[in-house]
Design a protein around this motif. Sequence first.
Motif, PDB file in Angstrom:
ATOM      1  N   PRO A 117       0.331  34.998  -8.691  1.00 10.93           N
ATOM      2  CA  PRO A 117      -0.743  35.962  -8.467  1.00 10.93           C
ATOM      3  C   PRO A 117      -0.206  37.325  -8.038  1.00 10.93           C
ATOM      4  O   PRO A 117       0.623  37.402  -7.138  1.00 10.93           O
ATOM      5  N   ILE A 127     -13.828  40.029  -5.448  1.00 12.52           N
ATOM      6  CA  ILE A 127     -13.277  38.833  -6.083  1.00 12.52           C
ATOM      7  C   ILE A 127     -14.287  37.693  -6.152  1.00 12.52           C
ATOM      8  O   ILE A 127     -14.283  36.915  -7.103  1.00 12.52           O
ATOM      9  N   TYR A 142      -2.966  30.362  -7.377  1.00 12.02           N
ATOM     10  CA  TYR A 142      -4.102  31.280  -7.235  1.00 12.02           C
ATOM     11  C   TYR A 142      -5.078  30.757  -6.174  1.00 12.02           C
ATOM     12  O   TYR A 142      -5.641  31.534  -5.412  1.00 12.02           O
ATOM     13  N   TRP A 148      -6.982  35.927  -4.032  1.00  5.92           N
ATOM     14  CA  TRP A 148      -7.511  35.353  -5.270  1.00  5.92           C
ATOM     15  C   TRP A 148      -8.283  34.062  -5.048  1.00  5.92           C
ATOM     16  O   TRP A 148      -9.138  33.700  -5.852  1.00  5.92           O
TER      17      TRP A 148
END
Length: 159
Positions: A117, A127, A142, A148
């Motif tokens: 990531p 996000i 991730y 993330w």
Amino acid sequence: VTGVEGNIHSSCDSLIVSEGITDMNCSLRSSNLKYLYLPSSLKTINVLYPSSLSDIGPEGSGCDVEYGWIDMIPDAAFKGMLALKTVVISSDIKLIGIDAFDWCGQLNSMKFCCEFPPTIMGNTLNISDLVLYVPKGSKARYKKDPDWKKARKIKVMHE
């Protein structure tokens, strides 16, 4: 010439910013614009993008906006790109600059070609609204990443 400034009114359907241009401070006022190329030399970006551009990816991706950056997407690169829906992040990108996708309210998916990531600098990216598509074997990375992991959904890309 190392910069592009002002209002760009044109009936052209594509615009290729030349390598060597380092600064863009302009308004792209062409509703016909279907393709924009941003070179790796471009570091300072303040652009009003037209609504005809809705996806971003690395050079050769076939997206409306293609970029040549290696390692980092610059600060505010796509800030205020209101029609942006999808972004493809190349395998070389390690950092996403401050406000790179700020005010991109329609952005709903990001496709990552990178197994690890990328780091987000000064996160203003929402996000939790995104679906992330990641390479096979990288989903766990991730999901563990402090930024993330907040994604609405993380899916493995099918090759």
